[in-house]
Design a protein around this motif. Structure first.
Motif, short mmCIF file in Angstrom:
data_model
loop_
_atom_site.label_atom_id
_atom_site.label_comp_id
_atom_site.label_asym_id
_atom_site.label_seq_id
_atom_site.Cartn_x
_atom_site.Cartn_y
_atom_site.Cartn_z
N GLY A 197 -12.15 -2.32 6.64
CA GLY A 197 -11.19 -2.35 5.53
C GLY A 197 -11.65 -3.27 4.42
N LEU A 200 -14.75 -1.91 2.51
CA LEU A 200 -14.38 -0.88 1.53
C LEU A 200 -13.75 -1.51 0.29
CD1 LEU A 200 -12.78 1.90 3.78
CD2 LEU A 200 -14.93 2.05 2.53
N LEU A 201 -12.85 -2.47 0.54
CA LEU A 201 -12.14 -3.10 -0.57
C LEU A 201 -13.10 -3.89 -1.45
CD1 LEU A 201 -9.41 -3.45 -1.86
CD2 LEU A 201 -8.93 -5.35 -0.35
N ILE A 204 -15.17 -1.55 -3.64
CA ILE A 204 -14.50 -1.02 -4.82
C ILE A 204 -14.21 -2.12 -5.84
CG2 ILE A 204 -12.06 -1.10 -4.06
CD1 ILE A 204 -13.58 1.96 -5.68
N ASP A 208 -15.76 -1.98 -9.58
CA ASP A 208 -14.88 -1.90 -10.75
C ASP A 208 -14.84 -3.20 -11.56
OD1 ASP A 208 -14.13 0.67 -10.25
OD2 ASP A 208 -12.33 0.14 -9.13
N ALA A 243 -13.70 8.65 -15.76
CA ALA A 243 -12.50 8.03 -15.22
C ALA A 243 -11.89 8.90 -14.12
CB ALA A 243 -11.49 7.80 -16.33
N MET A 246 -13.80 8.52 -11.04
CA MET A 246 -13.55 7.22 -10.40
C MET A 246 -12.23 7.22 -9.65
SD MET A 246 -15.05 4.64 -13.30
CE MET A 246 -14.82 3.08 -12.46
N VAL A 247 -11.22 7.87 -10.23
CA VAL A 247 -9.93 7.98 -9.52
C VAL A 247 -10.13 8.74 -8.22
CG1 VAL A 247 -7.62 8.99 -9.60
CG2 VAL A 247 -8.53 7.86 -11.61
N SER A 250 -11.70 6.51 -5.66
CA SER A 250 -10.73 5.55 -5.15
C SER A 250 -9.81 6.19 -4.12
CB SER A 250 -9.88 4.98 -6.28
OG SER A 250 -10.68 4.25 -7.17
N ILE A 251 -9.32 7.40 -4.43
CA ILE A 251 -8.42 8.09 -3.51
C ILE A 251 -9.12 8.30 -2.17
CG2 ILE A 251 -7.20 10.26 -3.05
CD1 ILE A 251 -6.58 10.37 -6.05
N LEU A 253 -11.58 6.59 -0.87
CA LEU A 253 -11.78 5.31 -0.16
C LEU A 253 -10.47 4.83 0.47
CD1 LEU A 253 -14.23 3.31 -2.43
CD2 LEU A 253 -14.65 4.30 -0.19
N VAL A 254 -9.37 4.92 -0.28
CA VAL A 254 -8.08 4.48 0.26
C VAL A 254 -7.74 5.32 1.48
CG1 VAL A 254 -5.61 4.23 -0.17
CG2 VAL A 254 -7.24 3.71 -1.96
N PHE A 255 -7.96 6.62 1.36
CA PHE A 255 -7.66 7.53 2.46
C PHE A 255 -8.46 7.14 3.70
CE2 PHE A 255 -7.79 11.71 4.61
CZ PHE A 255 -6.42 11.92 4.68
N LEU A 258 -7.12 3.73 5.07
CA LEU A 258 -5.84 3.81 5.78
C LEU A 258 -5.99 4.57 7.10
CD1 LEU A 258 -3.18 4.41 2.99
CD2 LEU A 258 -3.77 2.31 4.16
#
Lengths: 266, 297
Positions: A197, A200-201, A204, A208, A243, A246-247, A250-251, A253-255, A258
């Motif tokens: 976790g 990954l954080l 990113i 960014d 952009a 990049m979104v 991010s989605i 990576l969050v997926f 989690l």
């Protein structure tokens, strides 16, 4: 559910449903609009959208400045992620398990870069480098990002250690393992989710990051610095396409993050 | 424990244990502590040191002086920049707390089966580039931007609205947009920990939903609010991306002045003095918020 809980979900519930959904729209409508315009055929950002194209995305692959900055961002993150993990995980373990004088102060010191704006963290390192006559490069960017991301790793690992039963470690030591062996064979395997976790954080966050990079980069640009420089000339559809991508990253990576933390909890 | 020590260190178990604890501490904590000393404590100390030097004849004169601080106190431009930053940070923190709190309550208590999906939606913005989320608003609010063209198209207005961009409003709106998740997430984490029985008990005892909310939910979620508010205040106070991209002449913020001192003006001591003031304000804010939380907790 009883009568009491129905009353709880009544008027107050309706109020918060309206407020909550409105705030979600506020958060996400701009992103939807951004993605929409990254496919717009026109160069201007005006409604109605006349036609759709993937041209802007195709153009990105031929933009050598962009690709170079993308590569630099990966290089920086590739330095920052292992460095913060190597420094942060053992430090968090020592701070949570070994009592010593000054521990509280030290914990706060590590957390400072979370509170102090990145611009100031960046310029403070710039001053230090200048005092020792050291130049700026992607390497100084890595040093700066590591300062800023170290508390992120430490906070995540500390939070996980708090839920880890210390009796596991005692048992391991009672069975004859030393502290280091216990750390490697009992503690680390239990920290896997926190480590993935935070990796990954940190990735990113470094990818960014702009404020510290702004103060510490030499002639090379990272991706955010490239976007920043391009933005001074105004918003363009190419930037929208970057952009939107990049979104999407991010989605993903969050997926992943989690998913991973959930599978670890079970 | 005693058995194990007896086995591994027969001579003087207590001393061996102490030594090994110190050894482990150095081994585990040493590298991170050394890193923090070199790249965190020394740099911040440099900022303080530079701030009491001054520029003379295009060189930095390394002699103790309060000149920079006196100039900040006297110069209306610097004072306005600090005031603007405080004002923006105050507005943004208040707005983010109100909106972020409502959002967190909705997701934690009233979103039903969609809860985990909505939680996902709450995390994504935190993992999405700050710069990018600021520039979206530049696209939207511009004179020929998305909002104006949409309003013209629908026919709400007959000529573009000018007041949307490059002022205090656009800076505060954008920063609030950026920081709502910073508040919503810690508040959500705090709300999650409140046992549902507590709510049920309060309702059973005849409390109205509003009383339950005010007397149970708000006090128990206060630590989350404080955490979110601290982050929002500190980070919006020192942000330079948003004022540069969306600010105008009326919102000169302290971060922009600092950048100018390190760039065009080439007055590093003055920039450092302003940075010290930012650090002091941020530290005071954190201390006040922590105190507030402790008194209520």
């Amino acid at each position: 559910m009883g009568e009491a809980m129905r009353r709880w979900g009544g008027g107050l519930g309706t109020l918060f449903r309206i407020l909550g959904i409105t705030s979600l729209l506020f958060l996400y409508l701009p992103i939807v609009v951004l993605i929409l315009f990254s496919f717009s055929a026109g160069r201007t950002f005006t409604f109605p959208i006349i036609g759709y194209t993937t041209h802007w995305y195709a153009a990105l692959a031929e933009n050598s400045d962009l690709l170079r900055s993308l590569k630099n961002s990966f290089l920086v993150a590739a330095g920052v992620v292992p460095l913060t993990l190597l420094l942060g995980i053992p430090a968090a373990y020592a701070l949570s398990r070994i009592p010593f004088r000054g521990r509280g102060v030290l914990e706060h010191v590590f957390m400072l870069p979370l509170m102090i704006p990145g611009l100031i963290t960046g310029l403070s390192i710039l001053l230090l480098l200048k005092e020792f006559n050291l130049g700026l490069s992607l390497f100084s960017v890595v040093l700066g990002h590591t300062v800023a991301c170290l508390p992120v790793v430490m906070a995540q690992v500390t939070a996980r250690l708090r839920t880890l039963d210390p009796r596991l470690e005692e048992a391991s030591q009672d069975l004859g393992a030393g502290t280091i062996e216990t750390f490697l064979r009992v503690v680390l395997p239990n920290l896997t989710t926190a480590i993935v976790g935070s990796a990954l954080l940190v990735f990113i966050l470094s990818f960014d990051e702009i404020a510290i990079t702004f103060m510490l980069t030499g002639t090379e640009n990272t991706l955010p610095m490239y976007i920043w420089a391009s933005l001074r000339r105004g918003v363009s559809p190419e930037l929208c396409a970057i952009a939107a991508l990049m979104v999407a990253v991010s989605i993903c990576l969050v997926f992943t993050g989690l998913r991973f933390s959930k599978s670890g909890a079970e | 424990m005693a058995v194990q020590e007896g086995l591994t260190a027969p001579s003087s178990p207590e001393r061996t244990r102490l030594w090994s604890q110190t050894g482990i501490l150095v081994l585990f904590l040493g590298p991170a502590a050394a890193y923090a000393l070199i790249f965190l404590i020394l740099p911040y100390a440099s900022v303080f040191r530079f701030s009491v030097w001054a520029v003379e004849n295009y060189g930095i004169h390394q002699e103790l002086t309060a000149a920079n601080y006196l100039r900040i106190a006297e110069n209306p431009l610097y004072r306005a920049a600090i005031r603007n930053s405080l004002l923006v940070a105050g507005i943004v923190t208040t707005a983010s707390v109100v909106i972020g709190y409502a959002l967190a309550v909705y997701i934690a208590f009233f979103s039903g089966r969609g809860q985990s999906a909505l939680f996902f939606l709450l995390v994504i913005p935190l993992w999405t580039s700050f710069l990018l989320r600021a520039f979206i608003w530049r696209m939207i609010l511009g004179r020929q931007g998305i909002l104006n063209s949409a309003l013209l198209w629908v026919g709400v207005v007959d000529k573009p609205i000018d007041v949307l961009l490059f002022n205090m409003f656009s800076v505060c709106l954008t920063l609030t947009y950026v920081f709502i998740p910073f508040v919503a997430l810690p508040v959500y984490a705090a709300l999650e920990k409140i046992p549902k029985d507590l709510i049920e008990a309060s309702m059973d005892l005849g409390g109205s939903a509003w009383v339950t909310f005010r007397r149970i939910i708000i006090p128990l979620s206060l630590p989350g609010v404080v955490t979110g508010a601290i982050f929002t205040f500190c980070l919006s106070f020192g942000d330079f991306v948003t004022p540069t991209l969306l600010g105008g002449p009326d919102v000169l913020m302290v971060s922009s002045v600092i950048i100018n001192q390190f760039g065009a003006s080439f007055d590093w001591p003055m920039g450092s003095a302003l940075a010290v003031i930012v650090i002091v304000i941020v530290a005071t804010g954190v201390a006040l918020a922590t105190q507030l939380e402790r008194r209520n907790g």
